[in-house]
Design a protein around this motif. Structure first.
Motif, PDB file in Angstrom:
ATOM      1  N   ALA A 297       2.749  -7.101  14.189  1.00 29.59           N
ATOM      2  CA  ALA A 297       1.869  -5.723  14.350  1.00 29.59           C
ATOM      3  C   ALA A 297       2.848  -4.509  14.537  1.00 29.59           C
ATOM      4  O   ALA A 297       2.613  -3.119  14.100  1.00 29.59           O
ATOM      5  N   SER A 298       3.924  -4.617  15.402  1.00 31.73           N
ATOM      6  CA  SER A 298       4.636  -3.505  15.833  1.00 31.73           C
ATOM      7  C   SER A 298       5.536  -2.998  14.692  1.00 31.73           C
ATOM      8  O   SER A 298       6.258  -2.170  15.013  1.00 31.73           O
ATOM      9  N   GLY A 299       5.950  -3.845  13.532  1.00 32.32           N
ATOM     10  CA  GLY A 299       6.679  -3.693  12.623  1.00 32.32           C
ATOM     11  C   GLY A 299       6.504  -2.166  11.865  1.00 32.32           C
ATOM     12  O   GLY A 299       7.184  -1.619  11.681  1.00 32.32           O
ATOM     13  N   THR A 300       5.233  -1.821  11.937  1.00 33.56           N
ATOM     14  CA  THR A 300       4.769  -0.356  11.314  1.00 33.56           C
ATOM     15  C   THR A 300       5.630   0.873  12.175  1.00 33.56           C
ATOM     16  O   THR A 300       5.797   1.635  11.679  1.00 33.56           O
ATOM     17  N   ALA A 301       5.172   0.472  13.603  1.00 35.37           N
ATOM     18  CA  ALA A 301       5.871   1.542  14.387  1.00 35.37           C
ATOM     19  C   ALA A 301       7.237   1.364  14.234  1.00 35.37           C
ATOM     20  O   ALA A 301       7.922   2.842  14.088  1.00 35.37           O
ATOM     21  N   VAL A 302       8.085   0.449  14.158  1.00 34.94           N
ATOM     22  CA  VAL A 302       9.570   0.479  14.007  1.00 34.94           C
ATOM     23  C   VAL A 302      10.218   1.109  12.830  1.00 34.94           C
ATOM     24  O   VAL A 302      10.965   2.230  12.929  1.00 34.94           O
ATOM     25  N   ILE A 303       9.290   0.847  11.592  1.00 40.54           N
ATOM     26  CA  ILE A 303       9.686   1.619  10.343  1.00 40.54           C
ATOM     27  C   ILE A 303       9.407   3.097  10.414  1.00 40.54           C
ATOM     28  O   ILE A 303      10.066   4.021   9.907  1.00 40.54           O
ATOM     29  N   ALA A 304       7.953   3.391  11.111  1.00 39.48           N
ATOM     30  CA  ALA A 304       7.800   4.719  11.216  1.00 39.48           C
ATOM     31  C   ALA A 304       8.797   5.682  12.097  1.00 39.48           C
ATOM     32  O   ALA A 304       9.151   6.715  11.725  1.00 39.48           O
ATOM     33  N   VAL A 305       9.350   5.057  13.096  1.00 38.13           N
ATOM     34  CA  VAL A 305      10.526   5.702  13.808  1.00 38.13           C
ATOM     35  C   VAL A 305      11.767   5.842  12.977  1.00 38.13           C
ATOM     36  O   VAL A 305      12.367   6.999  13.237  1.00 38.13           O
ATOM     37  N   LEU A 306      11.974   4.813  12.341  1.00 37.87           N
ATOM     38  CA  LEU A 306      13.139   4.714  11.327  1.00 37.87           C
ATOM     39  C   LEU A 306      13.330   5.897  10.314  1.00 37.87           C
ATOM     40  O   LEU A 306      14.057   6.770  10.257  1.00 37.87           O
ATOM     41  N   ILE A 307      11.982   6.192   9.882  1.00 39.93           N
ATOM     42  CA  ILE A 307      11.702   7.049   8.834  1.00 39.93           C
ATOM     43  C   ILE A 307      11.686   8.497   9.221  1.00 39.93           C
ATOM     44  O   ILE A 307      12.201   9.480   8.803  1.00 39.93           O
ATOM     45  N   LEU A 308      11.217   8.515  10.528  1.00 40.99           N
ATOM     46  CA  LEU A 308      11.208   9.918  11.276  1.00 40.99           C
ATOM     47  C   LEU A 308      12.556  10.345  11.458  1.00 40.99           C
ATOM     48  O   LEU A 308      13.087  11.435  11.039  1.00 40.99           O
ATOM     49  N   ILE A 309      13.589   9.485  12.080  1.00 40.32           N
ATOM     50  CA  ILE A 309      14.781   9.763  12.045  1.00 40.32           C
ATOM     51  C   ILE A 309      15.675  10.052  10.844  1.00 40.32           C
ATOM     52  O   ILE A 309      16.327  11.008  10.968  1.00 40.32           O
ATOM     53  N   SER A 310      15.474   9.123  10.104  1.00 39.45           N
ATOM     54  CA  SER A 310      16.204   9.441   8.843  1.00 39.45           C
ATOM     55  C   SER A 310      15.745  10.662   7.914  1.00 39.45           C
ATOM     56  O   SER A 310      16.671  11.386   7.521  1.00 39.45           O
ATOM     57  N   SER A 311      14.361  10.988   7.875  1.00 40.42           N
ATOM     58  CA  SER A 311      13.836  12.340   7.065  1.00 40.42           C
ATOM     59  C   SER A 311      14.370  13.568   7.952  1.00 40.42           C
ATOM     60  O   SER A 311      14.719  14.483   7.276  1.00 40.42           O
TER      61      SER A 311
ATOM     62  N   GLU B 135       0.950  -1.211   0.073  1.00 37.21           N
ATOM     63  CA  GLU B 135       0.098   0.050  -0.034  1.00 37.21           C
ATOM     64  C   GLU B 135       0.863   1.191   0.088  1.00 37.21           C
ATOM     65  O   GLU B 135       1.691   1.307   0.881  1.00 37.21           O
ATOM     66  N   LYS B 136       0.710   2.127  -0.947  1.00 35.35           N
ATOM     67  CA  LYS B 136       1.353   3.351  -1.160  1.00 35.35           C
ATOM     68  C   LYS B 136       2.886   3.286  -1.289  1.00 35.35           C
ATOM     69  O   LYS B 136       3.601   3.909  -0.992  1.00 35.35           O
ATOM     70  N   ASP B 137       3.147   1.940  -1.680  1.00 41.14           N
ATOM     71  CA  ASP B 137       4.550   1.573  -1.954  1.00 41.14           C
ATOM     72  C   ASP B 137       5.371   1.622  -0.630  1.00 41.14           C
ATOM     73  O   ASP B 137       6.688   1.619  -0.815  1.00 41.14           O
ATOM     74  N   ARG B 138       4.877   1.548   0.378  1.00 39.48           N
ATOM     75  CA  ARG B 138       5.499   1.332   1.772  1.00 39.48           C
ATOM     76  C   ARG B 138       6.298  -0.080   1.908  1.00 39.48           C
ATOM     77  O   ARG B 138       5.543  -0.698   2.892  1.00 39.48           O
ATOM     78  N   VAL B 139       7.048  -0.477   1.073  1.00 40.03           N
ATOM     79  CA  VAL B 139       7.639  -1.681   1.215  1.00 40.03           C
ATOM     80  C   VAL B 139       8.368  -1.905   2.667  1.00 40.03           C
ATOM     81  O   VAL B 139       8.249  -2.862   3.008  1.00 40.03           O
ATOM     82  N   GLY B 140       8.982  -0.982   3.102  1.00 41.96           N
ATOM     83  CA  GLY B 140       9.711  -0.930   4.422  1.00 41.96           C
ATOM     84  C   GLY B 140       8.878  -1.497   5.486  1.00 41.96           C
ATOM     85  O   GLY B 140       8.992  -2.220   6.402  1.00 41.96           O
ATOM     86  N   ILE B 141       7.560  -0.969   5.629  1.00 39.74           N
ATOM     87  CA  ILE B 141       6.473  -1.424   6.526  1.00 39.74           C
ATOM     88  C   ILE B 141       5.953  -2.753   6.443  1.00 39.74           C
ATOM     89  O   ILE B 141       6.082  -3.314   7.413  1.00 39.74           O
ATOM     90  N   VAL B 142       5.867  -3.229   5.312  1.00 42.32           N
ATOM     91  CA  VAL B 142       5.385  -4.363   4.712  1.00 42.32           C
ATOM     92  C   VAL B 142       6.561  -5.649   5.400  1.00 42.32           C
ATOM     93  O   VAL B 142       6.110  -6.604   5.959  1.00 42.32           O
ATOM     94  N   ALA B 143       7.694  -5.154   5.110  1.00 37.41           N
ATOM     95  CA  ALA B 143       8.897  -5.936   5.660  1.00 37.41           C
ATOM     96  C   ALA B 143       9.007  -5.943   7.108  1.00 37.41           C
ATOM     97  O   ALA B 143       9.070  -7.110   7.679  1.00 37.41           O
ATOM     98  N   ALA B 144       8.714  -4.987   7.867  1.00 34.81           N
ATOM     99  CA  ALA B 144       8.926  -4.898   9.194  1.00 34.81           C
ATOM    100  C   ALA B 144       7.767  -5.582   9.737  1.00 34.81           C
ATOM    101  O   ALA B 144       8.076  -6.237  10.852  1.00 34.81           O
ATOM    102  N   GLN B 145       6.598  -5.602   9.252  1.00 38.09           N
ATOM    103  CA  GLN B 145       5.772  -6.222   9.779  1.00 38.09           C
ATOM    104  C   GLN B 145       5.842  -7.868   9.786  1.00 38.09           C
ATOM    105  O   GLN B 145       5.404  -8.702  10.556  1.00 38.09           O
ATOM    106  N   ALA B 146       6.432  -8.470   8.484  1.00 36.46           N
ATOM    107  CA  ALA B 146       6.824  -9.665   8.502  1.00 36.46           C
ATOM    108  C   ALA B 146       7.936 -10.093   9.595  1.00 36.46           C
ATOM    109  O   ALA B 146       7.981 -11.445   9.891  1.00 36.46           O
ATOM    110  N   ILE B 147       8.680  -9.138   9.845  1.00 39.63           N
ATOM    111  CA  ILE B 147       9.893  -9.536  10.995  1.00 39.63           C
ATOM    112  C   ILE B 147       9.256  -9.373  12.364  1.00 39.63           C
ATOM    113  O   ILE B 147       9.580  -9.944  13.158  1.00 39.63           O
TER     114      ILE B 147
END
Length: 468
Positions: A311-325, A296-308
């Motif tokens: 459900a908390s994977g979305t929050a993990v990637i969201a924090v990573l992107i906030l730091i990166s951005s 969804e919306k090309d957010r492959v990082g979130i889908v991958a983190a959810q696989a790892i």
């Protein structure tokens, strides 16, 4: 202001590590968590996904080690702008600075700041890009993410007007954190590798095909279509690797620049290339190709983190992107203003942008950059513009690498404390690859070429108007 005065007023406060972190920070924004979805749709296989990222990394590394020679010859604020001026004259250099100011630097800053709030919306939905903060008529709508990005732009611009030391601290903290976090995410991905998915993705890894957004595979009709697909896939990776050259913009503030600029370029680009390729290998270890190309919306990082992580994977990637951005935006804001400063020093930009404030930073240039980035943020067109300008970005890289050959003829006796690795072969390989990329875009993806050429071309009448 004379060159001697410039040297006195700029403070050389960036060491090798600071410069390497700046080079890496500009490259790593939110792109690595999104771009692979579009790449996968164009190439349709795990092997080609990695090849495309390796091609982008090779081009970036080759360019970076070549820039080392130029940075050693001209360790001045403005970096690439200065190299182009010395090799080809003021018009070509101005067109580069103009493109940087109107789209390349400011558009990237806008995109990264808006991306920050898109992912902050995971924790605070009020910032969602799907909401409308206000609108004019039916066509002009502004989301809370776009509106809030102005506040972030203002904060980071203000911090950078307070002096290089404060901007350096912010940069070092956020870049170090995101590099370690990305390595940690990659490690967890391989720890929780899914053997059946890995085997499926790597059974026929180099079958080049198109993957639709519905998850269906389609064969390309002919060889030209295959080349067009590779060129289209490279657009996203070229943009994701871009901004490594930002460290050359702050050459006037780097300690021992003749040594440290070239070395920081090598270290920064090598680290990011390793991380990008590793993350994409991790994606193929936890997600089937169909899922990689259709999130969804090309957010492959979130889908991958959810696989790892579940459900908390979305929050993990969201924090990573906030730091990166945050770190990426700060680095881009810090570096870009130095180019406009150098242009003003040559009488090719607003005179005030060529002045340093009491903190020895070009505050006027920083605030002017802020205004353009705000306009692009509100327009909502920065993503399209960045795709369209990718052709011009690579053309300027090619011209800069070619400047090595030009200046060896033009300035044979100039001190070269650092010489381009693999000269004349490696720089020539980059030039050929860059020209091939641009040629493929012209033939198969013209929408990625002519808008960028128009934007750059508009700089020609502006240049002559400025000269008057």
């Amino acid at each position: 202001m004379s060159q001697q005065e410039e040297k006195v007023e700029f403070k050389r406060e960036l060491g090798l590590v600071d410069a390497a972190l700046l080079a890496a920070s500009g490259m790593i924004g939110s792109g690595i968590f999104i771009v692979s979805a579009d790449v996968t749709r164009n190439v349709g296989s795990a092997g080609w996904l990695i090849v495309v990222w390796l091609i982008g990394g090779f081009m970036t590394l080759t360019a970076a080690v070549s820039y080392g020679e130029l940075s050693g010859m001209y360790p001045k604020a403005g970096g690439q702008y200065v190299y182009l001026k010395e090799a080809y004259g003021r018009l070509v250099a101005f067109l580069y600075g103009w493109s940087l100011f109107t789209v390349i630097q400011t558009g990237t800053i806008a995109a990264v700041c808006v991306s920050f709030f898109k992912f902050l919306a995971y924790f605070f939905p009020i910032f969602s890009e799907d909401l409308v903060a206000f609108q004019l008529g039916d066509s002009f709508k502004v989301s809370p993410a776009q509106l809030s990005s102005i506040a972030l732009l203002f904060l980071l611009t203000y911090l950078n007007t307070r002096g290089l030391k404060l901007g350096k601290i912010v940069q070092s903290i956020f870049t170090s954190t995101k590099l370690l976090s990305l390595l940690g995410l990659t490690l967890f991905g391989f720890i929780y590798l899914k053997p059946d998915i890995w085997q499926s993705n790597w059974t026929e890894p180099f079958h080049l095909q198109r993957l639709t957004k519905a998850g269906n595979f389609e064969q390309y009709a002919d060889t030209p279509a295959l080349w067009g697909a590779i060129a289209a896939a490279l657009v996203g990776t070229v943009i994701s690797y871009d901004a490594w050259n930002n460290v050359t913009f702050v050459a006037g503030e780097i300690k021992n620049p003749k040594r440290n600029i070239g070395l920081s370029l090598l270290i920064g680009t090598a680290v990011v290339t390793f991380i990008y390729v590793s993350i994409n290998l991790m994606f193929t270890a936890v997600l089937p190709i169909e899922a990689l190309g259709t999130p969804e919306k090309d957010r492959v990082g979130i889908v991958a983190a959810q696989a790892i992580f579940g459900a908390s994977g979305t929050a993990v990637i969201a924090v990573l992107i906030l730091i990166s951005s945050f770190g990426c935006a700060n680095g881009m804001i810090l570096a870009g203003a130095r180019v406009y400063y150098s242009m003003a020093q040559d009488g090719l930009f607003f005179r005030k942008t060529g002045e340093l404030n009491k903190n020895a930073v070009p505050a006027y240039a920083l605030w002017l950059q802020f205004l353009v980035a705000v306009a692009l943020s509100l327009s909502g067109r920065y993503g399209d513009l960045l795709d369209m300008i990718s052709f011009v970005v690579v053309i300027f890289y090619v011209l800069t690498i070619a400047a090595i050959y030009v200046l060896r003829k033009k300035e044979p006796n100039l001190d070269r404390p650092y010489k381009a690795w693999g000269y004349p072969i490696l720089p020539a390989i980059y030039i050929l690859m860059g020209l091939a990329f641009c040629t493929l875009l012209i033939i198969y993806k013209p929408t990625y070429t002519w808008p960028g050429l128009i934007i750059a071309g508009l700089g020609v009448p502006v240049y002559y108007w400025v000269k008057r």
